[in-house]
Design a protein around this motif. Sequence first.
Motif, mmCIF file in Angstrom:
data_model
loop_
_atom_site.group_PDB
_atom_site.id
_atom_site.type_symbol
_atom_site.label_atom_id
_atom_site.label_comp_id
_atom_site.label_asym_id
_atom_site.label_seq_id
_atom_site.Cartn_x
_atom_site.Cartn_y
_atom_site.Cartn_z
ATOM 1 N N VAL A 202 0.853 -1.181 0.000
ATOM 2 C CA VAL A 202 0.000 0.000 0.000
ATOM 3 C C VAL A 202 0.887 1.229 0.000
ATOM 4 O O VAL A 202 1.686 1.425 0.926
ATOM 5 C CB VAL A 202 -0.940 0.035 1.224
ATOM 6 N N THR A 226 -7.191 -0.684 2.859
ATOM 7 C CA THR A 226 -5.865 -0.946 2.297
ATOM 8 C C THR A 226 -5.857 -0.809 0.779
ATOM 9 O O THR A 226 -5.055 -1.437 0.096
ATOM 10 C CB THR A 226 -5.388 -2.354 2.695
ATOM 11 N N ASP A 228 -5.055 1.442 -2.442
ATOM 12 C CA ASP A 228 -4.225 2.589 -2.826
ATOM 13 C C ASP A 228 -5.053 3.781 -3.280
ATOM 14 O O ASP A 228 -4.624 4.923 -3.169
ATOM 15 C CB ASP A 228 -3.268 2.200 -3.965
#
Length: 330
Positions: A202, A226, A228
């Motif tokens: 991440v 989590t 991006d």
Amino acid sequence: MTLVLKFGRGDAARCRFAISPLQETMSALLVLKAPGRHGWYLPWLRDVQPDLARLDLGLLHAASPSNGYGPDFLWPSPTSPLTTIDDDLAQVRAADPATVAAELAEHVRRLDSHALRDDLHRILVGDPVIARDTLATQQHLAWQALVEPLWDRIRGLLDADIATRARQLADGGLERLFADLHRRAIWKDDELHLTGFRAGTVDLRGRGLVLVPTAFGWPNLGIGPTDDTSVPPPALVYPMLGTAQLWEPATRSPAVGRLLGSGRASVLAETAVPSTTGSVAHRLGLAPATVSEHLTVLRQAGLVTATRRGREVLYRQTPLATALLRSEPW
């Protein structure tokens, strides 16, 4: 397996602490599902049983995490150390219906269909607005029964944990902060490696990281969201320092009682956990004015410290007071 959080320019400066009454509530529900996880929860479990018998939390229990997965909208990321239960629940009720439908559908697919009542299944896979609002209502009921009676003590320890961790961050940066945060959180090469999670990476992309201490989450470590592309930063939920103090009886020394008087000694003993005047008065069955007078004297004697939190003042034993209360008469 390891999940890696990549810290770039600006991420360290955007690391911050927050608390979440709703995180505590949802974690408390998980303790109910596994009551033998640690012995120190047993006094709390005994205390809440009468209230639980009168509550209908069936849908919320069905939607709680199973095998490590749970609908993310039920666990909104807090943004402040001053977050209230109303703030948390407002985020749940504002969750996008499409997101609610997708997350509940994924959750239901992971459940044992034979263990899920038909009426609960219909709600979980039906109108997402009805499901969302029903779950938020049950979360509020769970908060009132499971966490709110202890919230002042929990909040005092959460604040104490944040103060300690913030000092670590100021003194030694992220390396010092993560050195003893949790055995599954390892800092190296400007990355935070979280073992025991689905493998992946991440990139924080300047969003930073929200650090959320918890009383009911021991001994687990949690992280989310989590993705991006998620706008809010991930929240790392970790066990707070001194969790066992919530369940331990206040330490009282007979000798200190004779020295200070029983009333003042009892007030001092209750400040092992950072507490307000009102919460100490409630626990001891004393008038707030009486407790306030005792705390003033104890502070002047160097036995308690006072820290302002918003409109409240938290009182906590100094190391000298702790040593006195644990002393034995000769």
